[in-house]
Structure formats: structure tokens, C-alpha cells
Write a protein that holds these residues in place. Structure first.
Motif, mmCIF file in Angstrom:
data_model
loop_
_atom_site.group_PDB
_atom_site.id
_atom_site.type_symbol
_atom_site.label_atom_id
_atom_site.label_comp_id
_atom_site.label_asym_id
_atom_site.label_seq_id
_atom_site.Cartn_x
_atom_site.Cartn_y
_atom_site.Cartn_z
ATOM 1 N N PHE A 169 0.818 -1.217 0.000
ATOM 2 C CA PHE A 169 0.000 0.000 0.000
ATOM 3 C C PHE A 169 0.849 1.264 0.000
ATOM 4 C CE2 PHE A 169 -3.325 -2.942 1.036
ATOM 5 C CZ PHE A 169 -4.493 -2.345 0.605
ATOM 6 N N ALA A 170 1.981 1.244 0.709
ATOM 7 C CA ALA A 170 2.811 2.444 0.813
ATOM 8 C C ALA A 170 3.495 2.790 -0.501
ATOM 9 C CB ALA A 170 3.856 2.274 1.914
ATOM 10 N N GLY A 171 3.669 1.824 -1.365
ATOM 11 C CA GLY A 171 4.360 2.063 -2.621
ATOM 12 C C GLY A 171 3.503 2.714 -3.678
ATOM 13 N N ARG A 172 2.317 3.165 -3.317
ATOM 14 C CA ARG A 172 1.391 3.733 -4.300
ATOM 15 C C ARG A 172 1.028 5.155 -3.927
ATOM 16 N NH1 ARG A 172 -0.958 -0.855 -7.270
ATOM 17 N NH2 ARG A 172 0.164 -2.604 -6.406
ATOM 18 N N ARG A 173 0.795 5.947 -4.926
ATOM 19 C CA ARG A 173 0.372 7.335 -4.699
ATOM 20 C C ARG A 173 -1.067 7.502 -5.175
ATOM 21 N NH1 ARG A 173 2.848 10.587 -1.323
ATOM 22 N NH2 ARG A 173 5.086 10.596 -1.563
ATOM 23 N N GLY A 174 -1.987 7.582 -4.235
ATOM 24 C CA GLY A 174 -3.360 7.886 -4.576
ATOM 25 C C GLY A 174 -4.220 6.735 -5.072
ATOM 26 N N GLU A 175 -3.648 5.597 -5.330
ATOM 27 C CA GLU A 175 -4.462 4.465 -5.763
ATOM 28 C C GLU A 175 -4.098 3.236 -4.945
ATOM 29 O OE1 GLU A 175 -2.436 2.231 -9.432
ATOM 30 O OE2 GLU A 175 -2.984 4.300 -9.915
ATOM 31 N N ALA A 176 -5.129 2.582 -4.461
ATOM 32 C CA ALA A 176 -4.911 1.373 -3.666
ATOM 33 C C ALA A 176 -4.669 0.196 -4.591
ATOM 34 C CB ALA A 176 -6.137 1.116 -2.792
ATOM 35 N N PRO A 177 -3.942 -0.795 -4.117
ATOM 36 C CA PRO A 177 -3.779 -2.001 -4.932
ATOM 37 C C PRO A 177 -5.127 -2.690 -5.113
ATOM 38 C CG PRO A 177 -2.848 -2.323 -2.737
ATOM 39 C CD PRO A 177 -3.272 -0.897 -2.829
ATOM 40 N N GLU A 178 -5.229 -3.464 -6.150
ATOM 41 C CA GLU A 178 -6.464 -4.206 -6.381
ATOM 42 C C GLU A 178 -6.591 -5.308 -5.331
ATOM 43 O OE1 GLU A 178 -6.892 -5.551 -10.383
ATOM 44 O OE2 GLU A 178 -6.326 -3.583 -11.201
ATOM 45 N N THR A 179 -7.814 -5.693 -5.065
ATOM 46 C CA THR A 179 -8.088 -6.730 -4.077
ATOM 47 C C THR A 179 -7.309 -8.003 -4.387
ATOM 48 O OG1 THR A 179 -10.282 -5.812 -3.707
ATOM 49 C CG2 THR A 179 -9.929 -8.076 -2.969
ATOM 50 N N GLY A 180 -7.183 -8.323 -5.664
ATOM 51 C CA GLY A 180 -6.456 -9.533 -6.062
ATOM 52 C C GLY A 180 -4.998 -9.506 -5.650
ATOM 53 N N GLU A 181 -4.385 -8.322 -5.657
ATOM 54 C CA GLU A 181 -2.983 -8.192 -5.232
ATOM 55 C C GLU A 181 -2.853 -8.465 -3.734
ATOM 56 O OE1 GLU A 181 -0.683 -4.803 -7.243
ATOM 57 O OE2 GLU A 181 -2.795 -4.200 -7.433
ATOM 58 N N VAL A 182 -3.792 -7.937 -2.962
ATOM 59 C CA VAL A 182 -3.767 -8.154 -1.511
ATOM 60 C C VAL A 182 -4.033 -9.626 -1.224
ATOM 61 C CG1 VAL A 182 -4.775 -7.498 0.714
ATOM 62 C CG2 VAL A 182 -4.552 -5.782 -1.113
ATOM 63 N N ARG A 183 -5.011 -10.179 -1.898
ATOM 64 C CA ARG A 183 -5.359 -11.599 -1.686
ATOM 65 C C ARG A 183 -4.179 -12.506 -2.041
ATOM 66 N NH1 ARG A 183 -9.397 -14.826 -0.619
ATOM 67 N NH2 ARG A 183 -9.598 -16.832 -1.664
ATOM 68 N N LYS A 184 -3.427 -12.170 -3.073
ATOM 69 C CA LYS A 184 -2.268 -12.979 -3.467
ATOM 70 C C LYS A 184 -1.246 -13.034 -2.333
ATOM 71 C CE LYS A 184 1.330 -13.327 -6.975
ATOM 72 N NZ LYS A 184 1.933 -12.708 -8.159
ATOM 73 N N ILE A 185 -0.996 -11.896 -1.701
ATOM 74 C CA ILE A 185 -0.079 -11.864 -0.555
ATOM 75 C C ILE A 185 -0.622 -12.728 0.578
ATOM 76 C CG2 ILE A 185 0.756 -10.371 1.319
ATOM 77 C CD1 ILE A 185 1.148 -8.192 -0.799
ATOM 78 N N VAL A 186 -1.900 -12.526 0.889
ATOM 79 C CA VAL A 186 -2.515 -13.262 1.993
ATOM 80 C C VAL A 186 -2.430 -14.761 1.758
ATOM 81 C CG1 VAL A 186 -4.701 -13.768 3.151
ATOM 82 C CG2 VAL A 186 -4.045 -11.388 2.713
ATOM 83 N N THR A 187 -2.828 -15.220 0.583
ATOM 84 C CA THR A 187 -2.831 -16.667 0.330
ATOM 85 C C THR A 187 -1.420 -17.241 0.348
ATOM 86 O OG1 THR A 187 -2.952 -16.288 -2.066
ATOM 87 C CG2 THR A 187 -5.033 -16.683 -0.913
ATOM 88 N N SER A 188 -0.447 -16.467 -0.117
ATOM 89 C CA SER A 188 0.935 -16.941 -0.076
ATOM 90 C C SER A 188 1.440 -17.087 1.354
ATOM 91 C CB SER A 188 1.854 -15.973 -0.836
ATOM 92 O OG SER A 188 1.533 -15.945 -2.190
ATOM 93 N N VAL A 189 1.138 -16.092 2.178
ATOM 94 C CA VAL A 189 1.640 -16.094 3.548
ATOM 95 C C VAL A 189 0.980 -17.174 4.407
ATOM 96 C CG1 VAL A 189 1.798 -14.714 5.681
ATOM 97 C CG2 VAL A 189 2.372 -13.672 3.481
ATOM 98 N N ILE A 190 -0.322 -17.392 4.206
ATOM 99 C CA ILE A 190 -1.030 -18.352 5.063
ATOM 100 C C ILE A 190 -1.095 -19.756 4.452
ATOM 101 C CG2 ILE A 190 -2.412 -16.526 6.107
ATOM 102 C CD1 ILE A 190 -4.838 -17.665 4.511
ATOM 103 N N ALA A 191 -0.481 -19.962 3.291
ATOM 104 C CA ALA A 191 -0.617 -21.240 2.568
ATOM 105 C C ALA A 191 -0.345 -22.458 3.436
ATOM 106 C CB ALA A 191 0.291 -21.234 1.346
ATOM 107 N N ASP A 192 0.699 -22.449 4.209
ATOM 108 C CA ASP A 192 1.061 -23.630 5.005
ATOM 109 C C ASP A 192 0.220 -23.760 6.282
ATOM 110 O OD1 ASP A 192 2.984 -24.375 3.182
ATOM 111 O OD2 ASP A 192 4.613 -23.357 4.253
ATOM 112 N N ALA A 193 -0.420 -22.661 6.692
ATOM 113 C CA ALA A 193 -1.153 -22.686 7.952
ATOM 114 C C ALA A 193 -2.656 -22.897 7.770
ATOM 115 C CB ALA A 193 -0.927 -21.380 8.702
ATOM 116 N N ALA A 194 -3.198 -22.454 6.640
ATOM 117 C CA ALA A 194 -4.653 -22.531 6.441
ATOM 118 C C ALA A 194 -5.093 -23.959 6.162
ATOM 119 C CB ALA A 194 -5.062 -21.612 5.298
ATOM 120 N N ARG A 195 -6.291 -24.276 6.658
ATOM 121 C CA ARG A 195 -6.854 -25.619 6.422
ATOM 122 C C ARG A 195 -8.126 -25.488 5.633
ATOM 123 N NH1 ARG A 195 -5.347 -29.577 11.142
ATOM 124 N NH2 ARG A 195 -3.308 -28.758 11.506
#
Length: 195
Positions: A169-195
Motif C-alpha cells: 500500500f505504501a508504494g502507491r500514490r493515490g491508488e490502492a492495490p487491487e483486491t487480487g494483489e492483496v489476496r495474493k499476498i494473503v494466500t501466499s503467507v497463510i498457505a502452510d497454515a490454512a486448512r
């Protein structure tokens, strides 16, 4: 504003004005004059309600931390609903899509503000510390429901999610990342922990 006219909820009006100035111009643009001009009131109004400008800024940060605590309760209530990835994506988007990124910049730019916040009991970068606690508590609630592995290191997952999302989010000026970009980070980080 005419003299003698009462201002309702002065602190909130000044906080909202400070956020607008901060979002528009960054930490260097945030002065007591800029805040009161944006709020449409006399400069003395700020100084009648706060000891000095750094006291005002500390209260602004504290108010935003309180909002994160409210978001924490909502996120914990979402445990067991939707998917863990969807809940985290929404929470991170709400958190960093607001003024949180700008507040973090403000805290890191002002030594006196950091000192006051730490003297008041805050640690680290207060907004990010509270956000990390929010994510960790949510993950703990999901762990109890069996949707996060019992051996998952939820504190490390929370730190990773907050750190990577903040950078996104900090790397952007005035526009938020798309939901898909945030979701990609989330799914990558929780991949081994989520059931």
C-alpha cells in the motif's frame, strides 16, 4: 468561523482535517496552521484543546489506534465465517486503504511524536504494532476453530502480513492495490497454515 460559535466535537473535526492534510501533502505538510485552516477554525482552537501540536498528533494517533481496536473486534467476530483468506484480505484492505499508511509516515517522521507515544506506553510503530496484534488475535481465533493449523506461528504470520501489506500500500500514490494483489499476498503467507 465567527467568534463565539461553538464547534461540535472539536477534536474529531481537527483529527479529520489533519488526516486530509496528511493524505494530500504528507507529514511535512502537517502543521497546526494547515490543520486549523483545513478545519475552518482559528489556530487558537487547537491550542485551547491540546497542550501543543505534538500532543495533538499523539491524540490523533491514539484515536486511530482505537479505531484499529474496533476493527479487531469485528475481525474476531468474523472468525469461522467466509474464508480465512477473504477475511484477512478485507481486514488488510480496510486497514491500509485508510489513513494508516500516512499515519505510519507521520510517526516515523516526527521524533517528538514517537517519544510521546512511547512514553504513553506504545511500542514499536504504534499503528503497525496494533495492526499486527489485530491480525494475530484473529488468527488465534481461527486456530481455535481449526481453520489455522494448531502448530502455526501466528505471530510471525501476522508480522509478515502487516509488513508485506504495508509495503504494497505504501508504494502507491493515490491508488490502492487491487483486491487480487492483496489476496495474493494473503494466500501466499497463510498457505502452510490454512486448512
Amino acid at each position: 468561523m465567527p467568534t463565539g460559535t461553538a464547534i461540535r466535537d472539536v477534536s474529531q473535526q481537527l483529527f479529520d482535517a489533519a488526516e486530509r492534510v496528511l493524505l494530500r501533502g504528507g507529514p511535512n505538510a502537517l502543521t497546526s496552521r494547515a490543520v486549523t485552516t483545513e478545519a475552518g477554525c482559528a489556530k487558537g482552537v487547537l491550542h485551547r484543546h491540546f497542550a501543543d501540536f505534538d500532543a495533538f498528533l499523539a491524540e490523533l494517533v491514539t484515536d486511530r489506534i482505537d479505531r484499529i481496536r474496533t476493527q479487531t473486534r469485528s475481525l474476531q467476530a468474523a472468525a469461522g465465517t467466509s474464508t480465512v483468506a477473504d477475511n484477512l484480505t478485507q481486514a488488510l484492505t480496510d486497514l491500509f486503504g485508510s489513513v494508516a499508511v500516512a499515519i505510519v509516515s507521520l510517526i516515523t517522521a516526527r521524533d517528538e511524536l514517537r517519544t510521546r507515544l512511547h512514553q504513553a506506553g506504545s511500542s514499536g510503530v504504534p499503528v503497525l504494532t496494533e495492526a499486527t496484534a489485530m491480525i494475530a488475535s484473529y488468527l488465534g481465533a481461527e486456530q481455535k476453530k481449526g481453520r489455522i493449523a494448531s502448530d502455526a506461528d501466528i505471530d510471525t504470520i501476522a508480522l509478515t502480513l502487516i509488513g508485506t501489506s504495508h509495503l504494497l500500500f505504501a508504494g502507491r500514490r493515490g491508488e490502492a492495490p487491487e483486491t487480487g494483489e492483496v489476496r495474493k499476498i494473503v494466500t501466499s503467507v497463510i498457505a502452510d497454515a490454512a486448512r
